[in-house]
Design a protein around this motif. Structure first.
Motif, PDB file in Angstrom:
ATOM      1  N   MET A   1       0.834  -1.186  -0.012  1.00 40.71           N
ATOM      2  CA  MET A   1      -0.001  -0.125  -0.189  1.00 40.71           C
ATOM      3  C   MET A   1       1.034   1.286  -0.137  1.00 40.71           C
ATOM      4  SD  MET A   1      -2.868  -1.308   2.940  1.00 40.71           S
ATOM      5  CE  MET A   1      -3.425  -2.727   2.817  1.00 40.71           C
ATOM      6  N   PHE A   2       1.803   1.311   0.720  1.00 39.93           N
ATOM      7  CA  PHE A   2       2.782   2.429   0.961  1.00 39.93           C
ATOM      8  C   PHE A   2       3.350   2.630  -0.434  1.00 39.93           C
ATOM      9  CE2 PHE A   2       7.303   3.629   1.319  1.00 39.93           C
ATOM     10  CZ  PHE A   2       7.085   4.810   1.970  1.00 39.93           C
ATOM     11  N   GLU A   3       4.063   1.558  -0.851  1.00 35.27           N
ATOM     12  CA  GLU A   3       5.008   1.805  -2.274  1.00 35.27           C
ATOM     13  C   GLU A   3       3.991   2.354  -3.351  1.00 35.27           C
ATOM     14  OE1 GLU A   3       8.488  -1.633  -1.275  1.00 35.27           O
ATOM     15  OE2 GLU A   3       6.924  -2.067  -2.654  1.00 35.27           O
ATOM     16  N   GLU A   4       2.849   1.747  -3.327  1.00 30.73           N
ATOM     17  CA  GLU A   4       1.869   2.253  -4.350  1.00 30.73           C
ATOM     18  C   GLU A   4       1.585   3.739  -4.311  1.00 30.73           C
ATOM     19  OE1 GLU A   4      -1.606  -0.194  -4.240  1.00 30.73           O
ATOM     20  OE2 GLU A   4      -0.493  -1.978  -4.576  1.00 30.73           O
ATOM     21  N   SER A   5       1.091   4.134  -2.980  1.00 32.93           N
ATOM     22  CA  SER A   5       1.032   5.537  -2.675  1.00 32.93           C
ATOM     23  C   SER A   5       2.146   6.260  -3.154  1.00 32.93           C
ATOM     24  CB  SER A   5       0.509   5.619  -1.239  1.00 32.93           C
ATOM     25  OG  SER A   5      -0.823   5.176  -1.006  1.00 32.93           O
ATOM     26  N   ALA A   6       3.513   5.932  -2.595  1.00 32.52           N
ATOM     27  CA  ALA A   6       4.589   6.663  -3.017  1.00 32.52           C
ATOM     28  C   ALA A   6       4.858   6.653  -4.339  1.00 32.52           C
ATOM     29  CB  ALA A   6       5.840   5.912  -2.286  1.00 32.52           C
ATOM     30  N   ALA A   7       4.482   5.896  -5.264  1.00 21.52           N
ATOM     31  CA  ALA A   7       4.633   5.807  -6.740  1.00 21.52           C
ATOM     32  C   ALA A   7       3.318   6.843  -7.501  1.00 21.52           C
ATOM     33  CB  ALA A   7       4.285   4.492  -7.665  1.00 21.52           C
ATOM     34  N   LYS A   8       2.250   6.997  -6.630  1.00 20.92           N
ATOM     35  CA  LYS A   8       1.120   7.744  -7.053  1.00 20.92           C
ATOM     36  C   LYS A   8       1.297   9.287  -6.789  1.00 20.92           C
ATOM     37  CE  LYS A   8      -3.855   7.288  -7.649  1.00 20.92           C
ATOM     38  NZ  LYS A   8      -5.060   6.682  -7.157  1.00 20.92           N
ATOM     39  N   TYR A   9       1.735   9.512  -5.499  1.00 20.14           N
ATOM     40  CA  TYR A   9       1.890  10.610  -4.836  1.00 20.14           C
ATOM     41  C   TYR A   9       3.127  11.032  -4.476  1.00 20.14           C
ATOM     42  CZ  TYR A   9      -3.116   9.509  -4.643  1.00 20.14           C
ATOM     43  OH  TYR A   9      -4.457   8.994  -4.673  1.00 20.14           O
ATOM     44  N   PRO A  10       4.192  11.058  -5.167  1.00 22.35           N
ATOM     45  CA  PRO A  10       5.400  10.980  -4.884  1.00 22.35           C
ATOM     46  C   PRO A  10       5.792  12.458  -4.079  1.00 22.35           C
ATOM     47  CG  PRO A  10       5.579  11.221  -7.051  1.00 22.35           C
ATOM     48  CD  PRO A  10       4.368  10.801  -6.852  1.00 22.35           C
ATOM     49  N   ASN A  11       5.055  13.446  -4.403  1.00 22.57           N
ATOM     50  CA  ASN A  11       5.453  14.761  -3.764  1.00 22.57           C
ATOM     51  C   ASN A  11       4.432  15.414  -3.010  1.00 22.57           C
ATOM     52  OD1 ASN A  11       7.830  15.170  -5.878  1.00 22.57           O
ATOM     53  ND2 ASN A  11       6.445  15.427  -7.376  1.00 22.57           N
ATOM     54  N   LYS A  12       3.798  14.356  -2.593  1.00 22.22           N
ATOM     55  CA  LYS A  12       2.658  14.759  -1.575  1.00 22.22           C
ATOM     56  C   LYS A  12       3.137  14.374  -0.082  1.00 22.22           C
ATOM     57  CE  LYS A  12      -2.208  13.845  -0.152  1.00 22.22           C
ATOM     58  NZ  LYS A  12      -3.347  12.877  -0.671  1.00 22.22           N
ATOM     59  N   PRO A  13       2.837  15.365   0.795  1.00 19.92           N
ATOM     60  CA  PRO A  13       3.474  15.214   2.016  1.00 19.92           C
ATOM     61  C   PRO A  13       2.499  13.861   2.769  1.00 19.92           C
ATOM     62  CG  PRO A  13       2.616  17.529   1.941  1.00 19.92           C
ATOM     63  CD  PRO A  13       2.356  16.741   0.643  1.00 19.92           C
ATOM     64  N   MET A  14       3.397  13.097   3.241  1.00 19.21           N
ATOM     65  CA  MET A  14       2.963  11.776   4.003  1.00 19.21           C
ATOM     66  C   MET A  14       2.736  12.136   5.473  1.00 19.21           C
ATOM     67  SD  MET A  14       4.397   8.034   3.994  1.00 19.21           S
ATOM     68  CE  MET A  14       3.726   6.837   5.586  1.00 19.21           C
ATOM     69  N   ILE A  15       3.877  12.686   5.979  1.00 20.31           N
ATOM     70  CA  ILE A  15       3.909  13.252   7.358  1.00 20.31           C
ATOM     71  C   ILE A  15       4.116  14.503   7.511  1.00 20.31           C
ATOM     72  CG2 ILE A  15       5.015  12.775   9.554  1.00 20.31           C
ATOM     73  CD1 ILE A  15       3.673  10.171   8.600  1.00 20.31           C
ATOM     74  N   ILE A  16       3.540  15.203   8.535  1.00 22.57           N
ATOM     75  CA  ILE A  16       3.617  16.574   8.778  1.00 22.57           C
ATOM     76  C   ILE A  16       4.158  16.594  10.139  1.00 22.57           C
ATOM     77  CG2 ILE A  16       3.085  19.032   9.071  1.00 22.57           C
ATOM     78  CD1 ILE A  16       0.806  18.412   6.989  1.00 22.57           C
ATOM     79  N   PHE A  17       5.478  16.950  10.501  1.00 17.00           N
ATOM     80  CA  PHE A  17       5.987  16.834  11.990  1.00 17.00           C
ATOM     81  C   PHE A  17       6.665  18.076  12.204  1.00 17.00           C
ATOM     82  CE2 PHE A  17       9.428  15.267  14.673  1.00 17.00           C
ATOM     83  CZ  PHE A  17       8.745  14.650  15.826  1.00 17.00           C
ATOM     84  N   GLU A  18       6.312  18.444  13.360  1.00 17.49           N
ATOM     85  CA  GLU A  18       6.959  19.859  13.976  1.00 17.49           C
ATOM     86  C   GLU A  18       7.191  20.796  12.666  1.00 17.49           C
ATOM     87  OE1 GLU A  18      10.601  18.262  15.705  1.00 17.49           O
ATOM     88  OE2 GLU A  18       9.565  17.753  17.426  1.00 17.49           O
TER      89      GLU A  18
END
Length: 627
Positions: free
Chosen positions: A60-77
Motif C-alpha cells: 500500500m505504501f509503495e503504491e501511494s509513493a509511486a502515485k503521490y511522490p511529491n505529496k506530504p505523507m507526514i507533517i511533523f514539527e
C-alpha cells in the motif's frame, strides 16, 4: 471474506422483499443495520480484495509513493515529509536490514518516539520481510527487558533521545542482541552500541526486489503491539498481515480519501496510531504527527494543518474540555473525529463546544477478533450487536452472564454460556471467523498465555470465542454500550457497582474535572467499598465546603450501595500513555491514611458529608464498620 460479502447481499435481498412499512413495523431497529451495511460493504470489499491479492501494508505504501511522490505523507514539527522522501529513507533502512540476512518474519525491536524516522524505519524493515516489535518507550527496567526478550528480537533500534539511551543502558548487561543507536556517529558512539546514523549515511538507496518478501503470508506477523500490563507484565499482541490489512480499512468508516489530513497524537507503538498510519498509506492521505499529546495545542494544530479527520482516545476529550474556552474553539476543518473511550457524560458537551460535525466511536482490542463501530452518532454507543448483523457475521459475538467472583462466564446446567437480556450487562465474547489466522495465538508467548483468552464450548461442543474481558450492554435497538472492564465493576452490599457510572455522576458536579473510581477492601466485610480519587478543576481550591456538595449529589443520583464511602483529593489524574485511568496502585493503597498523602475522607451519614480519615481515627472507623 467473499462468503461474508455474499451473506450480506443475500440478507439485503431478503429484506428488500418486504415492504418498507412491514419491516419497520416488525423490526424498527433494522433501519440502523441497513445504514451501517452501506458503509461496511465498502470496507469489506476492500479487505477482501487485498486479502485475495496479497496486497500487504508495505505494498500500500509503495503504491501511494509511486502515485503521490511529491505529496506530504507526514507533517511533523511544521516540516513536510513527502511520500518520495519517506520511501528513499525506507530503502536505506531496507538495505541495512538486508545485510543482516534474517529470515522472513523474524523480529526487530524498535524503541523510538513519535517521528518520521519511526515510520520509515518500520517501512524499511517491512520491505525485507521482517516483523517489528513496537516497544513502549515509557517502559523501564524489568518491564522493558521483558518486552524485548518476549518479542524474540534479533536486533534493536534505539531512538536518539538521551532518556531512551539511559533506559537501555540500565538493562544492557542482560541483552545479547545488536543495539543500533540513532543520533550518534562513529566518533561518539557509546561502547556496546552500533551507530545507526553511520549506517544510514552509507546505505545505498536501491530498492529491494519484492521477491525478497515473497514468502509473506497472511499469518506472517507484521507488528507486535504490547498490552498495557495492568495485570502482570505487558504481553505482545500479534498483528499479522491479515489484521494489518483490516487496520488499513478502518478509517473507511470516517470517509477517508487521498484528500484528507489525519491528526494522531497517540504513541505510534499503540494500535490506534497504527490504524491511522496504515489507513493513511492505503488512501494516499497525509498524517499530522506529534511527539505527545498537548491539550492546549490540539485544535491549534488542527487549524494550522487543515486537519479533516482527527483521532481521540481515552480521556483525551475531557482534557480538551478543560482548556479555557476560546472564540476559536469551533474554527477548524475537522469533518469527523474517530476513536474510542469518549464517555457519555461529556459527549454532547464536547461535540457542541468544538462544533464537531460527526463523532465515530468504536470498540475493539488489538488482539481481538471482532470490532464494533458507531456510524450513527448515537451518544455513548460504540456500535451495534443486532440479531441481523450478528447473523451475517461468520464470527458471531455475544454478551453473556458472568461470575463476578471468577470473572468467567456463568454456565447453565448443560455447561453452556447464558446470553444476556436487553439492558443487562454482560461479558463480551467475540467469534473467531477464521481460526487459521490465529494459529499462532492472540499473543506471542505460547499456549498457556493464549488459552486464558479463550471461552470454549460456549454454546456448542468444540466452539471457541475470544474473551474481551469487557462488560457491555445493549439497548432495545441493539446499540452497544461499554460499561466497565471486568474487575473495574466491584460488588458491595450484595450489589454490583460500575466504576464508570459512578465517575460519570461525580463529574456532573461543576467543580470536578475527573474522578477515578475503584473498590477497596474493608477487613471483616464482604465485597469492596467504593472510593473515588477526585481531581478538581484548575481554578478550584479545595475546601471542606465542597464535601457536603459531593455527598448530596451522590445521594440524589446514585443508589446507596454505589455511593463512594471514601474520597481522596488528588493533584493529578494518573493516566496511561493512551489516556486511560490507572487504578492498580490506588487499589493497593486502599484507604490507609499512613500511606496516602492526599487529603483523605470517609462518608458520614450522621453529618451528611465526608469527614477526614486519619491515622488517629481510622481504628474507630474500622471497629464501627464491623458492627
Amino acid at each position: 471474506m467473499p462468503r461474508t460479502r455474499d451473506k450480506v447481499l443475500m440478507g439485503l435481498g431478503g429484506v428488500a422483499g418486504l415492504s418498507v412499512a412491514a419491516w419497520q413495523t416488525m423490526f424498527p431497529w433494522l433501519k440502523y443495520d441497513l445504514q451501517y451495511l452501506k458503509i461496511a460493504k465498502k470496507a469489506g470489499e476492500k479487505i477482501a480484495h487485498d486479502v485475495a491479492n496479497q496486497r500487504y501494508v508495505i505494498d500500500m505504501f509503495e503504491e501511494s509513493a509511486a502515485k503521490y511522490p511529491n505529496k506530504p505523507m507526514i507533517i511533523f514539527e511544521d516540516r513536510e515529509y513527502t511520500y518520495e522522501f519517506m520511501n528513499e529513507q525506507a530503502k536505506k533502512v531496507a538495505n541495512i536490514a538486508y545485510d543482516w540476512k534474517f529470515k522472513t518474519g523474524e523480529t526487530v525491536a524498535m524503541f523510538l518516539q513519535n517521528s518520521p524516522a519511526f515510520v520509515w524505519t518500520f517501512l524499511g524493515l517491512q520491505k525485507v520481510g521482517l516483523s517489528i516489535a513496537f516497544i513502549n518507550y515509557h517502559n523501564r527496567s524489568k518491564p522493558l527487558l521483558h518486552t524485548i526478550k518476549v518479542s524474540k528480537a534479533r536486533a534493536m533500534i534505539i531512538g536518539p533521545e538521551e532518556e531512551l539511551y539511559h533506559a537501555i543502558e540500565e538493562i544492557r548487561p542482560e541483552l545479547d542482541i545488536p543495539l543500533y543507536l540513532c543520533g550518534s556517529s562513529g566518533t561518539n558512539i557509546p561502547e556496546g552500541y552500533i551507530s545507526w546514523e553511520d549506517l544510514m549515511l552509507t546505505s545505498p538507496g536501491a530498492e529491494i526486489c519484492k521477491s525478497y518478501r515473497s514468502s509473506y503470508t497472511l499469518i506472517t506477523p507484521c507488528i507486535y503491539i504490547f498490552t498495557s500490563g495492568t495485570t502482570g507484565l505487558p504481553k505482545p499482541a500479534i498483528v499479522n498481515q491479515a489484521k494489518s490489512i483490516a487496520f488499513s480499512k478502518f478509517l473507511t468508516f470516517s470517509g477517508i480519501s487521498a484528500d484528507d489530513t489525519i491528526y494522531t497524537i497517540t504513541p505510534l507503538y499503540h494500535s490506534a496510531a497504527s490504524i491511522a498510519l496504515f489507513s493513511v498509506m492505503d488512501a494516499g492521505a497525509t498524517m499530522v504527527l506529534r511527539v505527545k499529546f498537548s491539550a492546549s495545542h490540539y485544535f491549534e494544530d488542527c487549524r494550522r494543518h487543515k486537519v479533516s479527520i482527527a483521532q481521540y482516545i481515552g480521556e483525551l476529550a475531557r482534557y480538551l474540555l478543560h482548556v479555557p474556552e476560546s472564540p476559536e474553539d469551533g474554527n477548524h476543518s475537522i469533518k469527523v473525529m474517530i476513536g474510542n473511550g469518549l464517555r457519555m457524560d461529556i459527549w454532547e458537551k464536547f461535540q457542541k463546544r468544538f462544533k464537531i460535525p460527526r463523532i465515530v466511536e468504536f470498540f475493539g482490542a488489538t488482539e481481538g477478533t471482532v470490532a464494533f463501530i458507531n456510524t450513527w452518532g448515537k451518544v455513548g454507543s460504540c456500535g451495534r450487536l443486532s440479531p441481523f448483523l450478528n447473523r451475517l457475521n461468520p464470527g458471531k459475538s455475544y454478551l453473556v452472564r458472568y461470575d463476578r467472583k471468577t470473572d468467567a462466564p456463568l454456565r447453565n446446567k448443560e455447561g453452556r454460556c447464558i446470553p444476556c437480556n436487553i439492558g443487562e450487562p454482560g461479558l463480551l465474547i467475540g467469534g473467531i471467523a477464521n481460526p487459521e489466522l490465529y494459529a499462532e495465538g492472540f499473543y506471542l508467548g505460547g499456549k498457556a498465555v493464549n488459552e486464558k483468552k479463550y471461552v470454549r464450548n460456549a454454546f456448542t461442543q468444540g466452539d471457541a470465542f475470544f474473551n474481551y474481558g469487557d462488560l457491555m450492554y445493549m439497548d432495545k435497538d441493539y446499540f452497544l454500550y461499554f460499561k466497565d472492564r471486568v474487575g473495574d465493576t466491584f460488588r458491595w452490599k450484595g450489589e454490583n457497582v460500575s466504576t464508570n457510572e459512578v465517575a460519570n455522576v461525580l463529574t456532573g458536579l461543576p467543580f470536578i474535572q475527573d474522578a477515578n473510581v475503584y473498590g477497596v477492601e474493608i477487613p471483616g466485610t464482604d465485597g469492596r467499598a467504593g472510593m473515588a480519587g477526585i481531581l478538581l478543576k484548575e481554578n478550584v481550591e479545595f475546601h471542606t465546603d465542597l464535601l457536603p456538595k459531593i455527598y448530596h449529589h451522590c445521594e440524589e443520583n446514585l443508589p446507596i450501595y454505589a455511593r463512594p464511602l471514601f474520597l481522596r483529593i488528588i493533584k493529578e489524574m494518573p493516566l496511561t500513555t493512551t489516556h486511560k485511568q490507572k487504578k492498580t496502585d490506588y487499589v493497593k493503597e486502599g484507604f490507609n491514611p499512613a500511606i496516602i498523602k492526599d487529603p483523605l475522607f470517609r462518608v458520614s451519614s450522621e453529618t451528611k458529608t465526608y469527614i477526614p480519615l486519619t491515622t488517629e481515627n481510622v481504628g474507630q472507623f474500622l471497629a464501627k464498620s464491623r458492627l
